[in-house]
Design an enzyme around this catalytic site. Structure first.
Site, PDB file in Angstrom:
ATOM      1  N   SER A 183       0.801  -1.041  -0.036  1.00  0.00           N
ATOM      2  CA  SER A 183       0.095   0.116  -0.115  1.00  0.00           C
ATOM      3  C   SER A 183       0.548   1.347   0.305  1.00  0.00           C
ATOM      4  CB  SER A 183      -1.001  -0.479   1.386  1.00  0.00           C
ATOM      5  OG  SER A 183      -0.316   0.001   2.469  1.00  0.00           O
TER       6      SER A 183
ATOM      7  N   ASN B 116     -10.447   0.644  13.754  1.00  0.00           N
ATOM      8  CA  ASN B 116      -9.964   1.278  15.525  1.00  0.00           C
ATOM      9  C   ASN B 116     -10.687   2.606  15.993  1.00  0.00           C
ATOM     10  OD1 ASN B 116      -7.822   0.329  13.706  1.00  0.00           O
ATOM     11  ND2 ASN B 116      -7.698   2.367  13.259  1.00  0.00           N
TER      12      ASN B 116
ATOM     13  N   ARG C  18      -4.641  -2.057   0.284  1.00  0.00           N
ATOM     14  CA  ARG C  18      -3.935  -2.691  -1.186  1.00  0.00           C
ATOM     15  C   ARG C  18      -5.232  -3.724  -1.613  1.00  0.00           C
ATOM     16  NH1 ARG C  18       0.515  -6.395  -2.108  1.00  0.00           N
ATOM     17  NH2 ARG C  18      -0.001  -7.822  -0.788  1.00  0.00           N
TER      18      ARG C  18
ATOM     19  N   ASN D 149      -3.335  -1.579  17.139  1.00  0.00           N
ATOM     20  CA  ASN D 149      -3.383  -2.667  16.116  1.00  0.00           C
ATOM     21  C   ASN D 149      -3.457  -4.081  16.653  1.00  0.00           C
ATOM     22  OD1 ASN D 149      -2.339  -0.554  14.529  1.00  0.00           O
ATOM     23  ND2 ASN D 149      -1.174  -1.522  13.360  1.00  0.00           N
TER      24      ASN D 149
ATOM     25  N   GLY E   5       3.738   1.818  -0.377  1.00  0.00           N
ATOM     26  CA  GLY E   5       5.080   1.628  -1.177  1.00  0.00           C
ATOM     27  C   GLY E   5       4.863   1.958  -2.810  1.00  0.00           C
TER      28      GLY E   5
ATOM     29  N   ALA F  64      -3.139   4.104   3.457  1.00  0.00           N
ATOM     30  CA  ALA F  64      -3.889   3.856   1.655  1.00  0.00           C
ATOM     31  C   ALA F  64      -4.162   1.971   2.455  1.00  0.00           C
ATOM     32  CB  ALA F  64      -2.192   3.633   0.614  1.00  0.00           C
TER      33      ALA F  64
ATOM     34  N   LYS G 255       5.647   6.973  17.411  1.00  0.00           N
ATOM     35  CA  LYS G 255       4.218   5.666  16.244  1.00  0.00           C
ATOM     36  C   LYS G 255       4.620   5.157  17.584  1.00  0.00           C
ATOM     37  CE  LYS G 255       2.600   4.681  12.653  1.00  0.00           C
ATOM     38  NZ  LYS G 255       3.295   4.462  10.723  1.00  0.00           N
TER      39      LYS G 255
ATOM     40  N   GLU H 231       3.286  -7.963  11.801  1.00  0.00           N
ATOM     41  CA  GLU H 231       4.231  -7.117  12.138  1.00  0.00           C
ATOM     42  C   GLU H 231       4.387  -7.000  13.451  1.00  0.00           C
ATOM     43  OE1 GLU H 231       6.007  -4.171   9.197  1.00  0.00           O
ATOM     44  OE2 GLU H 231       3.369  -3.621   9.695  1.00  0.00           O
TER      45      GLU H 231
ATOM     46  N   SER I  14      -3.724  -2.498   9.344  1.00  0.00           N
ATOM     47  CA  SER I  14      -3.237  -3.497   8.726  1.00  0.00           C
ATOM     48  C   SER I  14      -2.754  -4.828   9.573  1.00  0.00           C
ATOM     49  CB  SER I  14      -1.609  -2.954   8.462  1.00  0.00           C
ATOM     50  OG  SER I  14      -0.697  -2.534   9.662  1.00  0.00           O
TER      51      SER I  14
END
Length: 300
Positions: free
Chosen positions: A12, A198, A127, A188, A14, A125, A180, A263, A251
Site C-alpha cells: 500500500s 480502530n 491494497r 493494532n 510503497g 492506503a 509511532k 508485524e 494492517s
C-alpha cells in the site's frame, strides 16, 4: 542529476509513494519478486487510473543500486534485503519506512557500509487487489539518520517529497519512531483481539480498558528509559488517532484475517523485549503479544 530511487515493497505505502513520485516526474523503479514481476502491468490508484512505473527483479537489475527505499513489512525486510544486497553499490543510501522498530538497527549491524536512514509515515492506503491501491487519508512522513546526519536527511527528504506525499527531515528520528510505536502498540493488537475497526476500540468498554492499560504500561516503560517526554498524554494521542482513523481496519487485523504474517514482532514484540531488558513488567502487552503470535502459524 541524482540517481533514481528503487522501491522495495509494492504494497500500500510503497505503491502509493511510487505513484506520487511518478506523477511529480521523479519516476522511481519498483523492485519486485520474480513471480510478481511476471504479473506486473502497472499500478492502479483508485479514482486516478493506471500508472506504468518501471519494474525489475533482483535477477534483472542492470546497474548497481545506489538509492533504495524499503517499504516492505518488517518481518519481510531482512530476507528481502539479503537477496538484493549484492546488487547495492558501496555506500548505498537505504531508507527504511515501516511499522515497528528494531529492523533498522539489525541492518545497521549487518550492513555497516550502507548509509542507513529510517522513517515513519501517517499516510494511509490499503491494497484492494494486487497492484491496486486505495488512498485512505493524507498524512506526514519523516525521515532521519540513525547516526545524526541531518543535512543528508534533508537532501533525501527533498528527493522523496512530492505533492500528495510530503516528506520532511527529522533531527531525532528515534523519538518519532517511538511515538509511532506507542500508537501502533495501543491500536493494532487490540483491533485483532476485538476484531474491530480502530474507532470501535473507544466505544467498547472492555476494549477501551485494555487501551488504557496498554498506554499506561508503555508510558511506564518510557519513564524507565528516560523517554517520558516523548509520549506525554499518550492516551489522549491514541484516542485522537483512533477517532481520526475510526473507519480504518488496522494492517495487523487485515493480515490476521487474510492468514498472513503480522508485524507483531516489530511492534509489541519489540516493546516486550525492551521491557524485559529494563526489568519492567508489562503484562497486558505481553499477553497481547503471545495471543497474536498464536492466532495463525504464519504469525509465529
Amino acid at each position: 542529476m541524482s540517481d533514481p530511487w528503487l522501491i522495495l515493497g509494492a504494497g500500500s505505502i510503497g505503491a502509493l509513494w511510487g505513484i506520487r513520485l511518478h506523477q511529480a516526474g521523479k519516476t522511481p523503479t519498483l523492485l519486485l519478486r520474480p513471480e510478481a514481476l511476471g504479473r506486473y502491468e502497472g499500478l492502479t490508484l483508485s479514482g486516478e487510473g493506471k500508472f506504468c512505473l518501471p519494474a525489475v527483479s533482483a535477477e534483472t537489475i542492470a546497474h548497481p543500486i545506489s538509492r533504495l527505499l524499503v517499504c516492505c513489512k518488517s518481518h519481510q525486510t531482512l530476507s528481502a534485503l539479503s537477496d538484493i544486497a549484492p546488487h547495492l553499490s558501496p555506500n548505498a543510501t537505504v531508507v527504511v519506512v515501516q511499522n515497528g522498530m528494531g529492523v533498522a538497527e539489525q541492518l545497521q549491524k549487518q550492513y555497516p557500509q550502507w548509509q542507513l536512514f529510517s522513517g515513519t509515515t501517517t499516510n494511509g492506503a490499503h491494497r484492494s487487489a494486487p497492484f491496486t491501491i486505495t488512498p485512505a487519508g493524507r498524512g506526514d512522513t519523516l525521515i532521519g539518520s540513525l547516526t545524526g546526519n541531518f543535512r543528508q536527511a534533508e537532501t533525501l527528504a527533498e528527493s522523496l517529497s512530492c505533492p500528495g506525499f510530503p516528506v520532511n527531515a527529522c533531527s531525532d528520528i528515534t523519538e518519532a519512531l517511538w511515538q509511532k510505536l506507542a500508537i501502533n502498540c495501543a491500536i493494532n493488537p487490540l483491533t485483532v483481539r476485538y476484531r474491530c475497526r480502530n474507532g470501535e476500540l473507544l466505544s467498547n468498554p472492555a476494549a477501551y480498558r485494555d487501551l488504557q492499560q496498554v498506554c499506561e504500561e508503555f508510558f511506564q516503560l518510557s519513564v524507565a528509559l528516560g523517554r517520558e517526554s516523548w509520549v506525554e498524554n499518550l492516551l489522549d494521542t491514541v484516542t485522537e488517532v483512533a477517532c481520526k482513523t475510526a473507519a480504518n481496519r488496522s494492517s495487523m487485523l487485515q493480515d490476521v484475517e487474510a492468514g498472513r504474517a503480522t508485524e507483531i514482532e516489530a511492534i509489541t514484540g519489540y516493546v516486550c523485549g525492551i521491557a524485559a531488558d529494563a526489568g519492567i513488567d508489562i503484562p497486558v502487552n505481553q499477553t497481547l503479544y503471545q495471543d497474536i503470535r498464536q492466532l495463525h502459524p504464519a504469525t509465529r
